[in-house]
Design a protein around this motif. Structure first.
Motif, PDB file in Angstrom:
ATOM      1  N   VAL A   1       0.853  -1.183   0.000  1.00  0.00           N
ATOM      2  CA  VAL A   1       0.000   0.000   0.000  1.00  0.00           C
ATOM      3  C   VAL A   1       0.893   1.239   0.000  1.00  0.00           C
ATOM      4  O   VAL A   1       1.822   1.351   0.795  1.00  0.00           O
ATOM      5  N   GLN A   2       0.599   2.162  -0.874  1.00  0.00           N
ATOM      6  CA  GLN A   2       1.395   3.381  -0.965  1.00  0.00           C
ATOM      7  C   GLN A   2       0.798   4.503  -0.126  1.00  0.00           C
ATOM      8  O   GLN A   2       1.518   5.205   0.592  1.00  0.00           O
ATOM      9  N   THR A   3      -0.536   4.667  -0.207  1.00  0.00           N
ATOM     10  CA  THR A   3      -1.197   5.781   0.476  1.00  0.00           C
ATOM     11  C   THR A   3      -2.546   5.315   1.024  1.00  0.00           C
ATOM     12  O   THR A   3      -3.295   4.606   0.333  1.00  0.00           O
ATOM     13  N   SER A   4      -2.844   5.707   2.262  1.00  0.00           N
ATOM     14  CA  SER A   4      -4.126   5.332   2.865  1.00  0.00           C
ATOM     15  C   SER A   4      -4.502   6.328   3.943  1.00  0.00           C
ATOM     16  O   SER A   4      -3.702   7.183   4.343  1.00  0.00           O
ATOM     17  N   LEU A   5      -5.723   6.191   4.443  1.00  0.00           N
ATOM     18  CA  LEU A   5      -6.143   6.960   5.620  1.00  0.00           C
ATOM     19  C   LEU A   5      -7.203   6.167   6.366  1.00  0.00           C
ATOM     20  O   LEU A   5      -7.851   5.271   5.822  1.00  0.00           O
TER      21      LEU A   5
ATOM     22  N   VAL B   1      -3.304   9.493   8.426  1.00  0.00           N
ATOM     23  CA  VAL B   1      -2.897   9.489   7.020  1.00  0.00           C
ATOM     24  C   VAL B   1      -1.516   8.855   6.905  1.00  0.00           C
ATOM     25  O   VAL B   1      -0.620   9.155   7.701  1.00  0.00           O
ATOM     26  N   ARG B   2      -1.327   7.992   5.897  1.00  0.00           N
ATOM     27  CA  ARG B   2      -0.023   7.360   5.668  1.00  0.00           C
ATOM     28  C   ARG B   2       0.301   7.374   4.181  1.00  0.00           C
ATOM     29  O   ARG B   2      -0.591   7.181   3.346  1.00  0.00           O
ATOM     30  N   SER B   3       1.573   7.568   3.868  1.00  0.00           N
ATOM     31  CA  SER B   3       2.036   7.405   2.490  1.00  0.00           C
ATOM     32  C   SER B   3       3.546   7.262   2.472  1.00  0.00           C
ATOM     33  O   SER B   3       4.252   7.887   3.271  1.00  0.00           O
ATOM     34  N   SER B   4       4.023   6.456   1.553  1.00  0.00           N
ATOM     35  CA  SER B   4       5.472   6.327   1.364  1.00  0.00           C
ATOM     36  C   SER B   4       5.994   7.399   0.413  1.00  0.00           C
ATOM     37  O   SER B   4       7.202   7.500   0.194  1.00  0.00           O
ATOM     38  N   ILE B   5       5.085   8.204  -0.154  1.00  0.00           N
ATOM     39  CA  ILE B   5       5.451   9.317  -1.031  1.00  0.00           C
ATOM     40  C   ILE B   5       5.052  10.606  -0.324  1.00  0.00           C
ATOM     41  O   ILE B   5       3.861  10.871  -0.111  1.00  0.00           O
ATOM     42  N   ALA B   6       6.039  11.430   0.039  1.00  0.00           N
ATOM     43  CA  ALA B   6       5.762  12.627   0.834  1.00  0.00           C
ATOM     44  C   ALA B   6       4.789  13.568   0.134  1.00  0.00           C
ATOM     45  O   ALA B   6       3.870  14.115   0.773  1.00  0.00           O
ATOM     46  N   SER B   7       4.930  13.766  -1.169  1.00  0.00           N
ATOM     47  CA  SER B   7       4.040  14.682  -1.888  1.00  0.00           C
ATOM     48  C   SER B   7       2.612  14.142  -1.935  1.00  0.00           C
ATOM     49  O   SER B   7       1.640  14.906  -1.889  1.00  0.00           O
TER      50      SER B   7
ATOM     51  N   LYS C   1       0.979  14.787   1.427  1.00  0.00           N
ATOM     52  CA  LYS C   1       0.534  16.179   1.520  1.00  0.00           C
ATOM     53  C   LYS C   1      -0.731  16.406   0.702  1.00  0.00           C
ATOM     54  O   LYS C   1      -1.663  17.103   1.138  1.00  0.00           O
ATOM     55  N   ALA C   2      -0.778  15.823  -0.493  1.00  0.00           N
ATOM     56  CA  ALA C   2      -1.949  16.000  -1.345  1.00  0.00           C
ATOM     57  C   ALA C   2      -3.206  15.428  -0.683  1.00  0.00           C
ATOM     58  O   ALA C   2      -4.294  16.019  -0.764  1.00  0.00           O
ATOM     59  N   LEU C   3      -3.059  14.279  -0.026  1.00  0.00           N
ATOM     60  CA  LEU C   3      -4.212  13.677   0.639  1.00  0.00           C
ATOM     61  C   LEU C   3      -4.650  14.522   1.833  1.00  0.00           C
ATOM     62  O   LEU C   3      -5.850  14.705   2.073  1.00  0.00           O
ATOM     63  N   ILE C   4      -3.684  15.032   2.589  1.00  0.00           N
ATOM     64  CA  ILE C   4      -4.025  15.916   3.710  1.00  0.00           C
ATOM     65  C   ILE C   4      -4.744  17.160   3.194  1.00  0.00           C
ATOM     66  O   ILE C   4      -5.755  17.595   3.769  1.00  0.00           O
ATOM     67  N   ASP C   5      -4.249  17.737   2.102  1.00  0.00           N
ATOM     68  CA  ASP C   5      -4.917  18.902   1.512  1.00  0.00           C
ATOM     69  C   ASP C   5      -6.347  18.559   1.092  1.00  0.00           C
ATOM     70  O   ASP C   5      -7.275  19.361   1.269  1.00  0.00           O
ATOM     71  N   ARG C   6      -6.531  17.369   0.558  1.00  0.00           N
ATOM     72  CA  ARG C   6      -7.861  16.955   0.099  1.00  0.00           C
ATOM     73  C   ARG C   6      -8.845  16.844   1.254  1.00  0.00           C
ATOM     74  O   ARG C   6      -9.947  17.394   1.207  1.00  0.00           O
ATOM     75  N   ILE C   7      -8.438  16.162   2.324  1.00  0.00           N
ATOM     76  CA  ILE C   7      -9.402  15.941   3.400  1.00  0.00           C
ATOM     77  C   ILE C   7      -9.641  17.198   4.237  1.00  0.00           C
ATOM     78  O   ILE C   7     -10.749  17.406   4.733  1.00  0.00           O
ATOM     79  N   THR C   8      -8.624  18.027   4.360  1.00  0.00           N
ATOM     80  CA  THR C   8      -8.858  19.288   5.085  1.00  0.00           C
ATOM     81  C   THR C   8      -9.770  20.207   4.276  1.00  0.00           C
ATOM     82  O   THR C   8     -10.576  20.953   4.841  1.00  0.00           O
ATOM     83  N   THR C   9      -9.676  20.139   2.943  1.00  0.00           N
ATOM     84  CA  THR C   9     -10.576  20.921   2.090  1.00  0.00           C
ATOM     85  C   THR C   9     -12.012  20.442   2.233  1.00  0.00           C
ATOM     86  O   THR C   9     -12.945  21.249   2.326  1.00  0.00           O
ATOM     87  N   ILE C  10     -12.212  19.129   2.264  1.00  0.00           N
ATOM     88  CA  ILE C  10     -13.561  18.580   2.454  1.00  0.00           C
ATOM     89  C   ILE C  10     -14.152  19.082   3.765  1.00  0.00           C
ATOM     90  O   ILE C  10     -15.318  19.498   3.827  1.00  0.00           O
ATOM     91  N   THR C  11     -13.348  19.062   4.823  1.00  0.00           N
ATOM     92  CA  THR C  11     -13.833  19.522   6.124  1.00  0.00           C
ATOM     93  C   THR C  11     -14.201  20.999   6.080  1.00  0.00           C
ATOM     94  O   THR C  11     -15.257  21.403   6.596  1.00  0.00           O
ATOM     95  N   ARG C  12     -13.343  21.811   5.491  1.00  0.00           N
ATOM     96  CA  ARG C  12     -13.633  23.250   5.420  1.00  0.00           C
ATOM     97  C   ARG C  12     -14.894  23.523   4.607  1.00  0.00           C
ATOM     98  O   ARG C  12     -15.712  24.372   4.965  1.00  0.00           O
ATOM     99  N   LEU C  13     -15.069  22.805   3.491  1.00  0.00           N
ATOM    100  CA  LEU C  13     -16.261  22.995   2.663  1.00  0.00           C
ATOM    101  C   LEU C  13     -17.539  22.607   3.404  1.00  0.00           C
ATOM    102  O   LEU C  13     -18.619  23.121   3.101  1.00  0.00           O
ATOM    103  N   ALA C  14     -17.400  21.687   4.359  1.00  0.00           N
ATOM    104  CA  ALA C  14     -18.552  21.273   5.162  1.00  0.00           C
ATOM    105  C   ALA C  14     -18.733  22.152   6.400  1.00  0.00           C
ATOM    106  O   ALA C  14     -19.584  21.860   7.246  1.00  0.00           O
ATOM    107  N   GLY C  15     -17.911  23.200   6.521  1.00  0.00           N
ATOM    108  CA  GLY C  15     -18.070  24.136   7.629  1.00  0.00           C
ATOM    109  C   GLY C  15     -17.243  23.828   8.851  1.00  0.00           C
ATOM    110  O   GLY C  15     -17.457  24.423   9.909  1.00  0.00           O
ATOM    111  N   GLY C  16     -16.287  22.913   8.728  1.00  0.00           N
ATOM    112  CA  GLY C  16     -15.467  22.544   9.882  1.00  0.00           C
ATOM    113  C   GLY C  16     -14.079  23.151   9.836  1.00  0.00           C
ATOM    114  O   GLY C  16     -13.730  23.920   8.943  1.00  0.00           O
TER     115      GLY C  16
END
Length: 480
Positions: free
Chosen positions: A340-344, A362-368, A371-386
């Motif tokens: 597995v390369q990336t998961s949450l 969040v886990r990934s063997s690829i640093a970028s 970061k992209a996954l963290i950006d994705r889930i934090t964006t989802i939270t912000r869009l939902a008002g969190g």
């Protein structure tokens, strides 16, 4: 019936038993840290205990090994402390009830803490036996590995003489870990204002799931109770249910086995709500028939009453984010088959007062990609008002092409067992990444005995494997 005190090697299992007497869940390590520091001091060793409660022990080389490169023996003292819901035990205060079942060591009704108590027991046994041949040893037992590797993050290893790091935090005998994923924790926060509502009260429990380690077993695609509860709540969203409790998970790095929601439903809609829940349960059962066959949703009538429930708009945002938030494997490695390369993982979820929160590992063997996954889930939270907080970010451990210590470990293993070990990288986090950031000169290998279902109440440690791994560790220490 055999007890832990009857097991061989006694030097290892008697010390493991001592550890099991001391509660040592992550965040509750002061007592065990003090115990380990005193244990080493009483044996006459130079000991350092830092502000993070990491314990450092320095052991001089035995005769004839003065010029052999030193080894850092490393493990962590904390465990994921979980218990069965029906068990009356306070894992912050009570000892573990350790049992023997054939070749398996387990703790009745709770996790065992073989991850990583067996490493600590090995280190204690090495300290006690001054006849063991070895080069200079630095023993490093870290804290709070399971909740973000905080001990490794804080540890000052600049003064350690060892250049070879022997991490004893693996769960597959004969598998040499030589790389791992990096990771981070992401906290998600939502406002959950309340209002009074009366009606029939129901307890809805997602249960029967296997759980497991969110790194090592995320590829098994088992059900996550928090995620599945989101689907249950979505299924009844049209019936204006009023949620007044919602809680699931005990550790952010454990796949959630159980989630409980209490709700108020108007009397004329109870039958429809129950039918909707049973309908979504039957569909999920088909999805998980092979992966997690024990899944079920249990509905319990709690009578009539009034409760302070989450307002409809806020509840809608919470359900939406649970539905939208990704979970599980996101990408597989193109370079290492089956890795597995990336998961949450949605590990802990709580509704407390007028606040709702959940934690994603969040886990990934690829640093970028991490970061992209963290950006994705934090964006989802912000869009939902969190709102979000990213913490416990830890680095991965890149594979080292030239590794004399790995070569030595492989030679010793092949000489002992007449077969090659398995050399691999894993998706779970290992503290070696932090140590390599601080000391790029370190040559690291991670090993350990066979364990099953770590971080769960079904955790098992193979007794025979622990014995063989102990013998192997001694052989590596004796090698020149």
């Amino acid at each position: 019936m055999a007890t832990i005190y009857d097991l061989e090697p006694k030097a290892v299992f008697s010390n493991f038993a001592k550890l099991c007497e001391i509660p040592h869940g992550s965040g509750n390590v002061k007592e065990i840290s003090d115990f380990l520091a005193d244990f080493a001091r009483n044996l006459g060793y130079k000991v350092r205990q830092d502000e993070a409660l990491n314990v450092f022990v320095e052991i001089e080389a035995t005769e004839g090994y003065e010029n052999v490169p030193g080894i850092i023996i490393q493990g962590h003292m904390d465990m994921v402390a979980v218990s069965k819901p029906e068990l009356s035990i306070d894992m912050t205060k009570d000892p573990l009830n350790v049992k023997v079942d054939g070749d398996n060591l387990y703790a009745e009704g709770t996790s065992l803490g073989g991850d990583d108590g067996i490493a600590v027991a090995y280190a204690m046994a090495i300290m006690e036996d001054k006849t063991i041949p070895h080069p200079h040893l630095d023993i490093l037992i870290t804290t709070d590995e399971e909740t973000g590797m905080d001990g490794a993050r804080a540890a000052d290893i600049s003064g350690l003489k060892g250049t070879r790091l022997f991490n004893l935090d693996s769960e597959d005998e004969g598998h040499f870990l030589v790389g791992c994923a990096g990771g981070a924790r992401v906290d998600h926060f939502f406002e959950a204002p309340r209002e009074a509502r009366s009606g029939a009260k129901l307890e809805v429990k997602v249960t029967g799931l296997q759980g497991g380690h969110s790194g090592a077993e995320i590829n098994k695609e088992r059900g996550n109770a928090n995620v599945l509860m989101g689907r249950v709540l979505k299924a009844v969203a049209g019936y204006a249910v009023g949620v007044y409790t919602l809680e699931g998970g005990v550790a952010d790095n454990a796949i959630t086995r159980e989630c409980v929601c209490n709700m108020v439903v108007s009397a004329d809609r109870v039958a429809a709500v129950k039918e909707a829940i049973c309908d979504i349960e039957s569909k999920i059962k088909v999805e998980l028939a092979t992966k997690d066959p024990g899944f079920q949703v249990v509905i319990t009538d709690l009578g009539e009453g009034s409760e302070q429930v989450v307002e409809n708009k806020a509840l809608s945002h919470i359900v939406d984010v649970l539905i939208a938030m990704p979970n599980g494997v996101q990408a597989m490695s193109a370079d290492v088959e089956g890795l597995v390369q990336t998961s949450l993982n949605n590990g802990i979820m709580k509704l407390e007062g007028d606040k709702f929160s959940f934690v994603t590992s969040v886990r990934s063997s690829i640093a970028s990609e991490k970061k992209a996954l963290i950006d994705r889930i934090t964006t989802i939270t912000r869009l939902a008002g969190g709102k979000n907080d990213v913490r416990a970010d830890y680095p991965g451990w890149a594979y080292r092409v030239e590794s004399p210590f790995r070569d030595l470990c492989m030679k010793v293993y092949k000489d002992m067992y007449q077969k090659e070990p398995i050399v691999e990288a894993i998706h779970a986090g290992v503290e070696c990444g932090f140590f390599l950031e601080k000391r790029p000169d370190l040559d690291c290998v991670s090993i350990g005995p066979n364990m099953k279902d770590i971080h769960t109440t079904e955790e098992r440690l193979s007794i025979s494997s622990a014995k063989r791994t102990w013998e192997y560790v001694l052989a590596v220490l004796a090698a020149k």
